[in-house]
Design a protein around this motif. Sequence first.
Motif, mmCIF file in Angstrom:
data_model
loop_
_atom_site.group_PDB
_atom_site.id
_atom_site.type_symbol
_atom_site.label_atom_id
_atom_site.label_comp_id
_atom_site.label_asym_id
_atom_site.label_seq_id
_atom_site.Cartn_x
_atom_site.Cartn_y
_atom_site.Cartn_z
ATOM 1 N N GLY A 43 0.787 -1.227 0.000
ATOM 2 C CA GLY A 43 0.000 0.000 0.000
ATOM 3 C C GLY A 43 0.817 1.274 0.000
ATOM 4 N N PRO A 59 2.075 6.434 1.815
ATOM 5 C CA PRO A 59 0.866 5.655 1.526
ATOM 6 C C PRO A 59 0.323 5.984 0.137
ATOM 7 C CG PRO A 59 0.729 6.676 3.699
ATOM 8 C CD PRO A 59 1.935 7.266 3.011
ATOM 9 N N MET A 60 -0.139 4.958 -0.554
ATOM 10 C CA MET A 60 -0.798 5.167 -1.834
ATOM 11 C C MET A 60 -2.117 5.900 -1.582
ATOM 12 S SD MET A 60 -0.172 1.338 -3.422
ATOM 13 C CE MET A 60 -1.010 1.646 -4.957
ATOM 14 N N ARG A 63 -4.952 4.641 0.727
ATOM 15 C CA ARG A 63 -4.358 3.687 1.677
ATOM 16 C C ARG A 63 -3.714 4.405 2.856
ATOM 17 N NH1 ARG A 63 -3.004 -1.468 -0.268
ATOM 18 N NH2 ARG A 63 -2.836 -1.875 1.957
ATOM 19 N N ASP A 66 -4.135 2.288 6.105
ATOM 20 C CA ASP A 66 -3.837 0.859 6.218
ATOM 21 C C ASP A 66 -2.607 0.420 5.416
ATOM 22 O OD1 ASP A 66 -4.847 0.987 3.627
ATOM 23 O OD2 ASP A 66 -6.147 -0.763 3.856
ATOM 24 N N SER A 67 -1.721 1.350 5.093
ATOM 25 C CA SER A 67 -0.492 0.981 4.383
ATOM 26 C C SER A 67 0.568 0.515 5.378
ATOM 27 C CB SER A 67 0.045 2.177 3.588
ATOM 28 O OG SER A 67 0.667 3.103 4.461
ATOM 29 N N SER A 70 1.460 3.569 7.542
ATOM 30 C CA SER A 70 0.389 4.386 8.139
ATOM 31 C C SER A 70 0.515 4.507 9.649
ATOM 32 C CB SER A 70 -0.980 3.817 7.772
ATOM 33 O OG SER A 70 -1.179 3.886 6.384
#
Length: 151
Positions: A43, A59-60, A63, A66-67, A70
């Motif tokens: 992510g 983070p993407m 995301r 939840d990367s 993060s």
Amino acid sequence: MMGLRGINRIVIAVRNLEAAKKLYADMLGATFHDAHWTGAPFGIHVSIAWDAGIELCAPMPGREHDSAVSQFLAHKGEGIVTVFFGVDDADVAVSRAISAGYACFHSLDYSQDEMDQHLGGRFCRYQESYVSSADRCGFGVALARIDRKPG
């Protein structure tokens, strides 16, 4: 003997990849190469400046919560999340870490085709293993055998 080569690169978690690339390029003259394919399963977007020994990860989009970075960003803010130590023999280095009580939680060994396709053909060997060290060291440790192609 493991053959420690010193620090290969540091991984810095950032919120905005483009802004961070500009910051380090302006400050150091670093040249970044995007390597998003390596971070997508986690992510994150990734960009590496081999000339400066810096890997940035953010983070993407979508995301942010939840990367792989993060929680680090939420609790510590931007900063060094992992230090890659270069080694002559990755297997020996991982065995040493395990015998010292550190778990290895992720390893990879790229094929020459993967190195040529994704890493600009710079390397003839690329192995890395992540060691569970954050609770004892304050940051992650990765052991990496990364050999540049001659020439």
